[in-house]
Design a protein around this motif. Structure first.
Motif, PDB file in Angstrom:
ATOM      1  N   LEU A 405      82.828 -26.448  41.849  1.00 51.68           N
ATOM      2  CA  LEU A 405      83.974 -25.547  41.816  1.00 51.68           C
ATOM      3  C   LEU A 405      83.598 -24.181  42.382  1.00 51.68           C
ATOM      4  N   VAL A 406      84.562 -23.542  43.029  1.00 50.59           N
ATOM      5  CA  VAL A 406      84.363 -22.213  43.612  1.00 50.59           C
ATOM      6  C   VAL A 406      85.470 -21.305  43.109  1.00 50.59           C
ATOM      7  N   THR A 425      85.192  -1.298  42.031  1.00 51.40           N
ATOM      8  CA  THR A 425      84.578  -2.610  42.171  1.00 51.40           C
ATOM      9  C   THR A 425      85.390  -3.627  41.377  1.00 51.40           C
ATOM     10  N   VAL A 426      85.274  -4.886  41.776  1.00 54.11           N
ATOM     11  CA  VAL A 426      85.844  -5.986  41.002  1.00 54.11           C
ATOM     12  C   VAL A 426      84.712  -6.971  40.739  1.00 54.11           C
ATOM     13  N   SER A 427      84.562  -7.407  39.481  1.00 52.28           N
ATOM     14  CA  SER A 427      83.453  -8.270  39.087  1.00 52.28           C
ATOM     15  C   SER A 427      83.968  -9.500  38.364  1.00 52.28           C
ATOM     16  N   VAL A 428      83.280 -10.607  38.577  1.00 58.43           N
ATOM     17  CA  VAL A 428      83.526 -11.841  37.833  1.00 58.43           C
ATOM     18  C   VAL A 428      82.206 -12.277  37.209  1.00 58.43           C
ATOM     19  N   ALA A 429      82.208 -12.451  35.900  1.00 61.20           N
ATOM     20  CA  ALA A 429      81.014 -12.914  35.179  1.00 61.20           C
ATOM     21  C   ALA A 429      81.334 -14.258  34.530  1.00 61.20           C
ATOM     22  N   PHE A 430      80.402 -15.183  34.623  1.00 59.98           N
ATOM     23  CA  PHE A 430      80.531 -16.484  33.970  1.00 59.98           C
ATOM     24  C   PHE A 430      79.747 -16.463  32.672  1.00 59.98           C
TER      25      PHE A 430
END
Length: 445
Positions: A405-406, A425-430
């Motif tokens: 998955l992306v 900034t824009v951040s995505v953390a898993f």
């Protein structure tokens, strides 16, 4: 097989209660030819509605097809605003021919699959013009002005008009075929916040897209342009404020030119290097290889603008394939789902955690889209944060562990013109099940 001749304010055929049957092969002259204010089940076909104030008033669902609507002040008024009841969405028969009216269609509902030609103005109104795919496109052709419409214009064929689209402020134009218009394909004159995304524009005469008359904040992405005598993009000196263009194919042949921006450009490398702001990811004509960027249309002479696939996976065999911006946030397919709750802050701060003092604004400046946006206020470091449970969103543990998955993410930011610019900034953390960070990706905006 009836002939009706009626007065200016009369109605030839009126459906005022739910009805069924067939209305076929009649000729109605004057007044309002057909008034549909209640649903009609059956066929309405092979009629002529002519010489009146309104040819057809389509205010209820009906299978209206294969009729000629001609010589009226307004050809058809369409107000049914559903994908099941709009004009052209009922039944499987052919299109209506709407021709030689002052206004072809006055649209406040939905419409697809119609032929709108040889009118002074093809389509006016507001809302959404077009269906959900090009297989059911409206053909809007040979009008003085094809479309003068407030709202989204999508999945139409707009051809051989003097001006194809006379764009309006706040408008999104996407996935249209705009070709062989005599003066201009899309004219943006004195308008603001117009987005042109994913269209194909070709013409042997005239300009394809003009931005003039003090227009501002025009965005041009993921389009195919091919001009043979005018400009792909013409941006007037008074209309450069907020303009942005990228991920396009800019091609020209014969006397065509790529861009006007203070001066003429007909080599994409010159355009990219001299201005150094726009189309930095676009492909286009160069002096060294003027034909490489040519879109590989299936059959341009027959107006088949499908782009051929690459041969053996080689990019140069069809250079416009996969050349767009995959992360563009406008005109995205309906199959894609935004996992964020309330992504545009239309429901206040629902779903979000804002920094202390953070708030939502709807003016000064206006939002890019919708009614509101996040504003960190006077905080040195402001933030809007949301946590998404991917399993609740429909992904299984097996899918999440597969590595197949992306995630595609992004945002739009605006900063005031100051001596020291703000940084966004824009951040995505898993996160794992315990809330620990597994990985994080950050993009500067």
């Amino acid at each position: 097989n009836n002939t009706f001749t009626i007065g200016t304010y009369g109605i030839g055929v009126s459906v005022t209660v739910p009805s069924s049957g067939n209305i076929r092969s009649n000729q109605v002259t004057g007044g309002t030819g057909l008034s549909l204010t209640a649903e009609f089940t059956g066929s309405i076909e092979h009629n002529i509605f002519q010489g009146g104030s309104v040819g057809v008033r389509y205010a209820a669902p009906a299978n209206l097809a294969d009729n000629l609507v001609t010589g009226n002040a307004i050809g058809i008024k369409v107000s049914v605003n559903t994908l099941t009841g709009g004009l052209g969405f009922v039944g499987t028969q052919g299109s209506n021919v709407i021709s030689n009216n002052q206004v072809g269609v006055e649209l406040t509902g939905r419409m697809q699959g119609q032929q709108i030609r040889d009118n002074v103005t093809g389509v006016v109104g507001s809302g959404i013009l077009g269906g959900e795919d090009l297989a059911h496109a409206n053909l809007i052709s040979n009008n003085s002005t094809g479309v003068r419409f407030d709202g989204t214009i999508q999945f139409n064929r707009i051809a051989a008009n003097e001006i194809g689209i006379d764009a309006r402020s706040g408008q999104l134009l996407h996935h249209n075929l705009i070709y062989r218009n005599n003066q201009t394909g899309i004219e943006i004159n004195g308008q603001t916040r117009v987005q042109v995304v994913g269209n194909t524009l070709y013409s042997p005469v005239g300009d394809l897209l003009t931005v003039i008359g003090g227009s501002s904040e025009v965005e041009v992405r993921n389009n195919l342009f091919w001009a043979e005598s005018g400009y792909d993009l013409y941006v007037g000196n008074d209309s450069q404020l907020g303009f942005f263009s990228d991920f396009n194919t800019l091609h020209s042949t014969h006397q065509g030119k790529l861009v006007f921006w203070s001066k003429q450009f007909n080599d994409i490398v010159d355009w990219q290097a001299d201005v150094a702001q726009f189309d930095l990811h676009s492909s286009g004509r160069t002096v060294v290889n003027p034909t490489w960027s040519q879109p590989r249309f299936a059959h341009k002479a027959f107006d088949d603008y499908n782009v051929l696939d690459t041969a053996a996976g080689l990019r140069f065999t069809s250079p416009s394939i996969d050349a767009g911006d995959a992360t563009v946030d406008l005109a995205v397919p309906n199959s894609l789902t935004n996992l964020l709750v309330n992504p545009s802050f239309e429901s206040g701060a629902t779903g979000w955690s804002l920094n202390d003092g953070g708030l939502l604004k709807g003016s000064l400046p206006a939002p890019f889209a919708g009614a509101a946006y996040f504003y960190p206020n006077s905080a040195i470091v402001g933030s809007a944060v949301q946590t998404i449970d991917l399993q609740v969103s429909g992904f299984s543990a097996v899918e999440l562990d597969s590595g197949d998955l992306v995630v595609v993410f992004g945002t739009r930011v605006r900063t005031a013109k100051e001596a020291i610019n703000d940084r966004a900034t824009v951040s995505v953390a898993f996160l794992n099940a315990q809330g620990q960070v597994l990985s994080e990706s950050t993009q500067d905006a």
